[in-house]
Motif scaffolding. Structure first.
Motif, PDB file in Angstrom:
ATOM      1  N   VAL A 182       0.841  -1.197   0.000  1.00 59.79           N
ATOM      2  CA  VAL A 182       0.000   0.000   0.000  1.00 59.79           C
ATOM      3  C   VAL A 182       0.881   1.254   0.000  1.00 59.79           C
ATOM      4  CG1 VAL A 182      -1.769   1.302   1.248  1.00 59.79           C
ATOM      5  CG2 VAL A 182      -1.906  -1.185   1.152  1.00 59.79           C
ATOM      6  N   ARG A 240       2.056   1.834  -3.507  1.00 60.84           N
ATOM      7  CA  ARG A 240       0.981   2.349  -4.366  1.00 60.84           C
ATOM      8  C   ARG A 240       0.650   3.803  -4.048  1.00 60.84           C
ATOM      9  NH1 ARG A 240      -2.039  -2.465  -2.867  1.00 60.84           N
ATOM     10  NH2 ARG A 240      -3.492  -1.047  -1.825  1.00 60.84           N
ATOM     11  N   ALA A 241       0.965   4.247  -2.849  1.00 61.19           N
ATOM     12  CA  ALA A 241       0.612   5.597  -2.407  1.00 61.19           C
ATOM     13  C   ALA A 241       1.527   6.683  -2.976  1.00 61.19           C
ATOM     14  CB  ALA A 241       0.641   5.658  -0.881  1.00 61.19           C
ATOM     15  N   ASP A 276      -4.918   5.355  -1.388  1.00 55.34           N
ATOM     16  CA  ASP A 276      -3.866   4.509  -0.816  1.00 55.34           C
ATOM     17  C   ASP A 276      -2.972   5.251   0.168  1.00 55.34           C
ATOM     18  OD1 ASP A 276      -4.531   2.050  -1.908  1.00 55.34           O
ATOM     19  OD2 ASP A 276      -3.418   2.431  -3.753  1.00 55.34           O
TER      20      ASP A 276
END
Length: 112
Positions: free
Chosen positions: A24, A27-28, A40
């Motif tokens: 995560v 993805r952020a 995210d």
């Protein structure tokens, strides 16, 4: 007592948050938090907070929660760590952290 159900749940939560959070975090990177909510970057911050709580419960001290967060951050890329750190600083600034700690640093000028 460490054998009870609450301790077991804390262990499961800590493991799950640790496993999920690195991906995560990655993805952020680049996700805007000023115009979009529930993305995210927010999920990564939420997971890190939940990991901290679960790690503290599992380890029996708040320091253990901080250690759990550092272990996950150490697995992420430097870009992901920088992005979530900037999100955390943004949040702290917007929620009064500078005002709360400025009395401890009277010689530091306030740029505002």
């Amino acid at each position: 007592m460490r054998g009870d159900a609450q301790f077991f749940v804390a262990g499961e939560d800590a493991s799950r948050f640790a496993d999920e959070t690195v991906s995560v975090l990655e993805r952020a990177i680049g996700v805007d938090w000023y115009t979009s909510y529930g993305t995210d970057v927010d999920l990564a911050a939420l997971n890190l907070c939940r990991l901290r709580r679960a790690g503290a419960g599992l380890g029996g001290s708040i320091e253990r929660g901080d250690e759990a967060v550092r272990r996950v951050l150490a697995e992420a890329t430097p870009q992901a760590v920088a992005w979530i750190a900037s999100r955390a600083i943004s949040y702290m600034d917007e929620n009064g952290f500078p005002d709360a700690v400025s009395p401890w640093f009277p010689e530091t000028p306030d740029p505002s």
